[in-house]
Design an enzyme around this catalytic site. Structure first.
Site, PDB file in Angstrom:
ATOM      1  N   ARG A   1     -25.594   7.159 -35.089  1.00  0.00           N
ATOM      2  CA  ARG A   1     -25.330   7.730 -34.694  1.00  0.00           C
ATOM      3  C   ARG A   1     -25.500   9.282 -35.033  1.00  0.00           C
ATOM      4  O   ARG A   1     -26.060  10.316 -34.083  1.00  0.00           O
ATOM      5  CB  ARG A   1     -23.158   8.881 -35.332  1.00  0.00           C
ATOM      6  CG  ARG A   1     -22.675   7.654 -35.941  1.00  0.00           C
ATOM      7  CD  ARG A   1     -21.306   7.989 -36.129  1.00  0.00           C
ATOM      8  NE  ARG A   1     -20.754   8.878 -35.030  1.00  0.00           N
ATOM      9  CZ  ARG A   1     -19.379   9.894 -35.688  1.00  0.00           C
ATOM     10  NH1 ARG A   1     -19.178   9.144 -36.563  1.00  0.00           N
ATOM     11  NH2 ARG A   1     -19.169  11.136 -34.671  1.00  0.00           N
TER      12      ARG A   1
ATOM     13  N   ASP B   1     -24.642  19.013 -45.098  1.00  0.00           N
ATOM     14  CA  ASP B   1     -25.779  17.802 -44.430  1.00  0.00           C
ATOM     15  C   ASP B   1     -26.434  17.682 -44.760  1.00  0.00           C
ATOM     16  O   ASP B   1     -27.580  16.438 -44.885  1.00  0.00           O
ATOM     17  CB  ASP B   1     -25.626  17.934 -42.613  1.00  0.00           C
ATOM     18  CG  ASP B   1     -24.300  18.429 -41.842  1.00  0.00           C
ATOM     19  OD1 ASP B   1     -24.109  18.583 -40.572  1.00  0.00           O
ATOM     20  OD2 ASP B   1     -23.265  18.328 -42.488  1.00  0.00           O
TER      21      ASP B   1
HETATM   22  C1  EPZ Z   1     -20.012  20.958 -37.897  1.00  0.00           C
HETATM   23  O1  EPZ Z   1     -18.770  19.825 -37.882  1.00  0.00           O
HETATM   24  C2  EPZ Z   1     -20.833  19.447 -37.811  1.00  0.00           C
HETATM   25  N1  EPZ Z   1     -20.446  18.522 -36.512  1.00  0.00           N
HETATM   26  C3  EPZ Z   1     -20.221  18.991 -39.266  1.00  0.00           C
HETATM   27  O2  EPZ Z   1     -21.904  17.871 -39.409  1.00  0.00           O
HETATM   28  C4  EPZ Z   1     -21.230  19.961 -40.679  1.00  0.00           C
HETATM   29  O3  EPZ Z   1     -21.362  19.326 -41.690  1.00  0.00           O
HETATM   30  C5  EPZ Z   1     -20.336  20.983 -40.536  1.00  0.00           C
HETATM   31  O4  EPZ Z   1     -21.134  21.789 -38.186  1.00  0.00           O
HETATM   32  C6  EPZ Z   1     -20.649  22.281 -40.637  1.00  0.00           C
HETATM   33  O5  EPZ Z   1     -22.042  22.947 -40.814  1.00  0.00           O
HETATM   34  C7  EPZ Z   1     -20.958  18.957 -35.473  1.00  0.00           C
HETATM   35  O6  EPZ Z   1     -21.448  20.565 -35.092  1.00  0.00           O
HETATM   36  C8  EPZ Z   1     -20.890  18.513 -34.564  1.00  0.00           C
HETATM   37  P1  EPZ Z   1     -16.502  22.995 -39.803  1.00  0.00           P
HETATM   38  P2  EPZ Z   1     -17.438  20.952 -37.855  1.00  0.00           P
HETATM   39  O7  EPZ Z   1     -15.257  23.339 -38.627  1.00  0.00           O
HETATM   40  O8  EPZ Z   1     -17.703  22.244 -37.115  1.00  0.00           O
HETATM   41  C9  EPZ Z   1     -13.445  23.367 -42.421  1.00  0.00           C
HETATM   42  C10 EPZ Z   1     -22.885  15.834 -40.096  1.00  0.00           C
HETATM   43  O9  EPZ Z   1     -23.391  14.734 -40.436  1.00  0.00           O
HETATM   44  N2  EPZ Z   1     -11.938  23.666 -41.757  1.00  0.00           N
HETATM   45  O10 EPZ Z   1     -17.731  24.407 -39.557  1.00  0.00           O
HETATM   46  O11 EPZ Z   1     -16.719  20.266 -37.255  1.00  0.00           O
HETATM   47  C11 EPZ Z   1     -13.524  21.997 -42.456  1.00  0.00           C
HETATM   48  O12 EPZ Z   1     -12.868  21.168 -43.217  1.00  0.00           O
HETATM   49  C12 EPZ Z   1     -21.957  16.203 -39.031  1.00  0.00           C
HETATM   50  O13 EPZ Z   1     -23.797  15.862 -38.599  1.00  0.00           O
HETATM   51  C13 EPZ Z   1     -11.228  24.095 -41.505  1.00  0.00           C
HETATM   52  O14 EPZ Z   1     -10.572  24.210 -43.024  1.00  0.00           O
HETATM   53  O15 EPZ Z   1     -17.550  21.682 -38.993  1.00  0.00           O
HETATM   54  C14 EPZ Z   1     -14.710  22.140 -43.165  1.00  0.00           C
HETATM   55  O16 EPZ Z   1     -14.495  21.788 -45.087  1.00  0.00           O
HETATM   56  C15 EPZ Z   1     -20.607  16.435 -40.102  1.00  0.00           C
HETATM   57  N3  EPZ Z   1     -10.298  24.624 -40.803  1.00  0.00           N
HETATM   58  C16 EPZ Z   1     -15.568  23.192 -43.399  1.00  0.00           C
HETATM   59  O17 EPZ Z   1     -14.506  24.490 -42.475  1.00  0.00           O
HETATM   60  C17 EPZ Z   1     -10.615  24.840 -39.554  1.00  0.00           C
HETATM   61  O18 EPZ Z   1     -10.317  25.310 -38.732  1.00  0.00           O
HETATM   62  C18 EPZ Z   1     -16.755  23.007 -42.291  1.00  0.00           C
HETATM   63  O19 EPZ Z   1     -16.237  22.099 -40.818  1.00  0.00           O
HETATM   64  C19 EPZ Z   1     -12.226  24.443 -39.067  1.00  0.00           C
HETATM   65  C20 EPZ Z   1     -12.824  23.839 -40.396  1.00  0.00           C
END
Ligand code: EPZ
Length: 445
Positions: free
Chosen positions: A412, A320
């Site tokens: 946001r 982020d």
């Molecule tokens: C959280 O998203 C944050 N959002 C994101 O912040 C942040 O970038 C992200 O964690 C990583 O730190 C909130 O907490 C609301 P992930 P999240 O599941 O939980 C892959 C911002 O700007 N993945 O850790 O959705 C996924 O595609 C936002 O504030 C899989 O492959 O993130 C991504 O590439 C953006 N399979 C990576 O892991 C899954 O089943 C990280 O995703 C789940 C995720």
């Protein structure tokens, strides 16, 4: 038949006009963490009692989550940075598609709904510009806890089979340390029968904050913040008063970069240093002196040297802050190699920085940034929340005026960013802009 005629139809939008070149001074106040507050709000679904959170940031995402929880029957009262939630009469276990689609974090409510009611129907969250953002790990975890989960017509239906409505504790190894999956499974497991372990868990501070809130509500969780979390299921959870959301480490990092890119000695507080170590280290490496105490960070920037960053799950460099840091490297001396390893499409801000004169070459998921002496102000658009912030930072250091569009993204995740930056001397103003949309219409006579 006449040719197409045009009728101009005006619409209003907003942008931030940023006059670059100003040295900032003073203290920038950090609000509560968006990515913690959102998930803490969904934890209120796990009890009939009142859950009261303080230090909640004023963001459109928070307002969105309030709407979603109210749709589920949760009583929500907001006053300034305090939110009181009470899920004593859950009337519905299916948040509406339109709201879930606009606020991904609401998908995490599937965990507490399943844990509390034994069933949940939550629309699949869409992908977004930065990536597909699948929820495979969330579903794998819920199935491991004994839920039957199907996905039909874009909705995830989850239910505990048989008469009992309680999930069963299990050992879960996540394929990737997904923040959302860890939080979803954590909230489903706290009311399950027996013990659950989550291995390869996300270690982000927001996961720790959630575990601390749940333990304050009577849960028995150990290991949060590390790679293995253990949850001893309990019968029920009780309410909690005055639970403070942790400071937003991403906003703090954004403000530290604002100081660095404008060469302004400043103070940023509150900051929990261990939530930002990777970023603090990179700021030192690129020439900033940091004085850290338990209330915050004082930064004294020096001549900026290029450094390389690769985004990683916590405690690595946070994705982020990749875009904001790229804005900084755009005006550092030397070449910086920036690699995005978390999302498949989070380099869209490169084109906007190039419009401002940045010299950046993209090779796959890597951007090679040749620092230039100064950027030049231009109209730019933020493609996602953090890209928008990066454009504001670039504008603070650019020659002339930068007009940043894409403010709905910015609002946001940043609480009154222009007010905060103006308070330390930035020349930044939110302006309404009239857009003439030439609508072509073909008249058939
Ligand atoms: C959280 O998203 C944050 N959002 C994101 O912040 C942040 O970038 C992200 O964690 C990583 O730190 C909130 O907490 C609301 P992930 P999240 O599941 O939980 C892959 C911002 O700007 N993945 O850790 O959705 C996924 O595609 C936002 O504030 C899989 O492959 O993130 C991504 O590439 C953006 N399979 C990576 O892991 C899954 O089943 C990280 O995703 C789940 C995720």
């Amino acid at each position: 038949m006449t040719g197409p005629t045009t009728a101009s139809q005006n619409s209003l939008t907003e942008h931030l006009a940023v006059q670059g070149g100003k040295i900032l001074n003073g203290t920038l106040k950090v609000s509560g963490a968006k990515n913690s507050a959102l998930v803490l709000m969904t934890a209120s679904l796990l009890t009939r009692d009142v859950v009261e959170l303080c230090n909640v940031p004023e963001l459109t995402d928070i307002a969105g989550m309030v709407d979603i929880l109210r749709c589920l029957g949760v009583g929500v009262e907001r006053s300034n940075n305090r939110i009181r939630l009470q899920a004593d009469g859950l009337s519905n276990a299916e948040p509406p598609y339109e709201l879930v689609n606009s606020l991904r974090a609401s998908f995490f409510s599937i965990g507490p709904l399943l844990g509390r009611l034994g069933q949940a129907k939550v629309p699949l969250p869409g992908g977004c510009r930065i990536g597909a953002r699948p929820v495979v790990e969330h579903i794998r975890g819920l199935k491991a806890l004994g839920a039957q989960v199907t996905v039909e017509h874009g909705t995830v239906n989850a239910a505990v089979p048989g008469k009992s409505s309680r999930l069963k504790g299990a050992s879960i190894i996540l394929d990737c340390p997904s923040v959302g999956a860890t939080e979803t499974v954590l909230m489903a497991a706290v009311l399950a029968e027996g013990t659950t372990t989550i291995e390869n868990a996300a270690q982000e501070p927001e996961v720790q904050d959630l575990a601390q809130l749940l333990n304050a509500m009577g849960a028995e969780i150990t290991g949060a913040g590390g790679p293995v979390i253990t949850i001893q299921g309990v019968e029920r959870l009780h309410g909690v008063n005055n639970y403070p959301v942790i400071p937003d480490r991403i906003e703090a990092g954004t403000f530290l970069i604002a100081a660095a890119i404008t060469g302004s000695p400043m103070r940023i507080e509150p900051v929990i240093p261990e939530h930002l170590n990777a970023v603090l280290q990179k700021l030192r490496d690129c020439g900033c002196r940091l004085d850290i105490d338990d209330a915050g960070v004082s930064i004294t920037p020096g001549p900026l040297q290029a450094v390389d960053i690769t985004t990683q799950p916590f405690p690595g460099f946070p994705t982020d802050l990749q875009a904001p840091f790229m804005a900084l490297m755009s005006v550092a001396q030397g070449t910086s190699v920036i690699t995005e390893k978390i999302y498949e499409n989070r380099l869209q801000h490169v084109a906007e920085l190039q419009r401002m004169g940045a010299s950046i070459r993209v090779e796959g998921s890597t951007a090679v940034v040749e620092g230039v002496p100064q950027l030049s102000g231009a109209p730019v658009t933020g493609s996602d929340l953090r890209a928008s912030a990066a454009m504001v930072l670039a504008g603070l250091a650019a020659k002339g005026v930068t007009r940043v569009s894409g403010l709905p993204h910015l609002d946001r995740g940043y609480d009154n960013i222009e007010k905060k930056l103006s308070s330390v001397g930035a020349l930044i103003e939110r302006q309404e802009v009239e857009i003439k949309e030439e609508k072509s219409r073909t008249e058939i006579t």
